[in-house]
Design a protein around this motif. Sequence first.
Motif, PDB file in Angstrom:
ATOM      1  N   VAL A  88      -0.364  -8.134 -16.537  1.00  0.00           N
ATOM      2  CA  VAL A  88      -0.013  -6.760 -16.925  1.00  0.00           C
ATOM      3  C   VAL A  88      -0.452  -6.577 -18.377  1.00  0.00           C
ATOM      4  O   VAL A  88       0.373  -6.559 -19.298  1.00  0.00           O
ATOM      5  CB  VAL A  88       1.503  -6.494 -16.770  1.00  0.00           C
ATOM      6  CG1 VAL A  88       1.821  -5.011 -16.982  1.00  0.00           C
ATOM      7  CG2 VAL A  88       1.994  -6.928 -15.391  1.00  0.00           C
ATOM      8  N   ALA A 130       4.094   1.936 -12.655  1.00  0.00           N
ATOM      9  CA  ALA A 130       3.233   1.849 -13.838  1.00  0.00           C
ATOM     10  C   ALA A 130       3.824   2.660 -14.989  1.00  0.00           C
ATOM     11  O   ALA A 130       3.819   2.228 -16.149  1.00  0.00           O
ATOM     12  CB  ALA A 130       1.829   2.342 -13.509  1.00  0.00           C
ATOM     13  N   VAL A 133       6.794   0.771 -16.482  1.00  0.00           N
ATOM     14  CA  VAL A 133       6.367  -0.313 -17.359  1.00  0.00           C
ATOM     15  C   VAL A 133       5.915   0.239 -18.712  1.00  0.00           C
ATOM     16  O   VAL A 133       6.186  -0.358 -19.755  1.00  0.00           O
ATOM     17  CB  VAL A 133       5.262  -1.141 -16.687  1.00  0.00           C
ATOM     18  CG1 VAL A 133       4.613  -2.113 -17.677  1.00  0.00           C
ATOM     19  CG2 VAL A 133       5.840  -1.919 -15.497  1.00  0.00           C
ATOM     20  N   ARG A 161       5.302  -4.859 -11.019  1.00  0.00           N
ATOM     21  CA  ARG A 161       3.997  -4.425 -11.524  1.00  0.00           C
ATOM     22  C   ARG A 161       2.998  -5.576 -11.509  1.00  0.00           C
ATOM     23  O   ARG A 161       1.794  -5.377 -11.268  1.00  0.00           O
ATOM     24  CB  ARG A 161       4.147  -3.866 -12.942  1.00  0.00           C
ATOM     25  CG  ARG A 161       2.868  -3.273 -13.514  1.00  0.00           C
ATOM     26  CD  ARG A 161       2.345  -2.119 -12.681  1.00  0.00           C
ATOM     27  NE  ARG A 161       1.144  -1.530 -13.267  1.00  0.00           N
ATOM     28  CZ  ARG A 161       0.265  -0.792 -12.605  1.00  0.00           C
ATOM     29  NH1 ARG A 161       0.455  -0.545 -11.311  1.00  0.00           N
ATOM     30  NH2 ARG A 161      -0.787  -0.292 -13.199  1.00  0.00           N
ATOM     31  N   GLU A 164       1.674  -5.580  -8.068  1.00  0.00           N
ATOM     32  CA  GLU A 164       0.697  -4.493  -7.869  1.00  0.00           C
ATOM     33  C   GLU A 164      -0.654  -4.837  -8.474  1.00  0.00           C
ATOM     34  O   GLU A 164      -1.706  -4.658  -7.827  1.00  0.00           O
ATOM     35  CB  GLU A 164       1.230  -3.194  -8.488  1.00  0.00           C
ATOM     36  CG  GLU A 164       2.363  -2.559  -7.706  1.00  0.00           C
ATOM     37  CD  GLU A 164       2.677  -1.152  -8.166  1.00  0.00           C
ATOM     38  OE1 GLU A 164       3.213  -0.370  -7.356  1.00  0.00           O
ATOM     39  OE2 GLU A 164       2.395  -0.818  -9.340  1.00  0.00           O
ATOM     40  N   ASN A 165      -0.670  -5.291  -9.707  1.00  0.00           N
ATOM     41  CA  ASN A 165      -1.946  -5.550 -10.373  1.00  0.00           C
ATOM     42  C   ASN A 165      -2.710  -6.703  -9.750  1.00  0.00           C
ATOM     43  O   ASN A 165      -3.942  -6.686  -9.677  1.00  0.00           O
ATOM     44  CB  ASN A 165      -1.702  -5.831 -11.856  1.00  0.00           C
ATOM     45  CG  ASN A 165      -1.415  -4.570 -12.655  1.00  0.00           C
ATOM     46  OD1 ASN A 165      -1.505  -3.465 -12.131  1.00  0.00           O
ATOM     47  ND2 ASN A 165      -1.045  -4.736 -13.911  1.00  0.00           N
TER      48      ASN A 165
END
Length: 456
Positions: A88, A130, A133, A161, A164-165
Motif C-alpha cells: 500500500v 481506498a 486508507v 487494502r 485489494e492491491n
Amino acid sequence: MSDNTALSKFIETTAAEYGIPGVSVGIFADGREIFASHGVTSIENPLPVDEHTLFALGSISKITTSTALMRLVAEGKVDLDAPVRRYVPELTLLDEEHAAAITIKQLLNHTAGLDWSIINDTGEGEDGLAKFVASLAEIPLIGEPGGRSSYSQAGFNLLGRVVENVTGQTFEKAVATMVLEPIGQAESFYLRDDIMTRRFSAGHEREENGELSVSRIWKGTRANNPGGGLASTVSDQLRLARYHLGDGRTESGEIVLPGDVIRLMREKTVDLRASLLGDAHGLCWFLRTIDGVQTAGHGGSGYGQFGEFLIVPERDFAIVVLSNASPDSIVCNQAIVRWALEHYLNVIDKDPEPMPYNDSRAREIIGVYANDAMTITVTADDGALNLECVIKPEIRAASETPMPQDHPPFPFGLLPGDEYIITSGSFQGQRGFFSRDDSGTVTGIDLGGRLFPRAS
C-alpha cells in the motif's frame, strides 16, 4: 437428556434471563455438528432464528480477513515482516517514519501503534476502502510500531487494502474467491444487496425504560468490511471453525492454507495483559488458556448484534454463538460458551475475585480517559469504583445515522498489578488494566483491548 435437548434448554433459559430476542448456536464436538436456536430475528418482523439465519458478525469478520491474507502469504505474494507500504505505497500517517515502519504482522496482531479507528463514511462504492486508507493520514498514533498491542479496527481495514492491491480485485471479490467459495461458505456475504434477499437478524438496543427497539443501522460502511463487515450464519461460521481445526484441506481436497500456516496463526506473537479476550495474540486470533486448555477465538459486536467464535484445537472442539440485543448479548453469549465448555469438555471458565476497595489506589486512577471516539470516566463513590464509557458528543452529533446508546456506569474492582474487572452489568467479567509511566503516574486505561490515554 440428549446433548441437543440440554443445549436447547440452556439457550432458551439464558435468552429469557437476559431478554435476548434471538440466539443461534453451533457446536462441533465428538466429530459431529450440533445446532440449537431460540427466538426471532426481530421484534418488529419476527421470523424464527435457525442456524441458517444471517447475523452481522462484527469483528468475527477478522478471522475471514486474516485467512485470506494468510493465503497470500502462503502463496508468496505477501511477506508478514514486510512493511505495509510495499503493498500500500499510498499509505500516509501523521508521522512519516511510523508509516514506513509498520509491517503486515503488526497489523495482524494489533501492534502497529494505530488508534482504534477513524469514524467516517467513505461510501459504498468500490473505492470506499481506498478512500478510508487515505483518511488514515489523520488517525492518532498511540505507540511505536511493534510495541504494545492495542486493538485497531483501522489496522484490519488497512489489511483489506493490502488484499485489494495484491489481488487487483475488490476486497469482497478476493475474499469470496480465496476463502468463502473453496471452504464452502455459501451463506456469508458483505454487500447489503446480497444480504437483504435472505433471512437475517436485526440488531436491538435497550432503551432507558428497559424496552428493546430495533437498531436502524444494520452494519457499518463498506470500508469497514475487512475489520467487521461480514454477514454470516452459525452454520457457515462453524464450517470455518472446522476448517481451522483441520489440516488445511477443504472437503473437496483443495488447500486454502497449508496446515503449518494454520498452526502459525495460533502461535503467540505478543502477550496481552488482563484481558477477557485472551492471554496473547496470534495472527488475528486471541489465544487463551482456560482451565489448562489452549483456545483460540474472536468476538464481534456492532449495532445490537454480538457473537463469540471459539476453537479448542487439542480437543477438536468449536463453538459459535450469535445473538441480537445490546448490551446483554455479551453476557448471554459468554454464559452459553462457558456452559458448552463445561458440558462437552469439562473445562471450567470463571472470573477472578477483585480485591477489597482501597482508597489510596482509587485516588490514583479516578479521572477521565479518552480515545478518538469514546471517553471513559472513572469515579469512586462510597467505597465503590465505577467506570463509565460513552461516545464523545461531537462524534455522536456529527454522525449522519443513529449511534448505539451509551451504557450507565459499570461497577468494577481492582485486581493485583493495576488490573481490574467489571463486577456486574452487561459487561460483567470484562477485564483491563491501568498503565503507568516511568514515574509511576497512571497514564491510561485499557478496555476491550483498546488503549484510552488519560485526559485529566
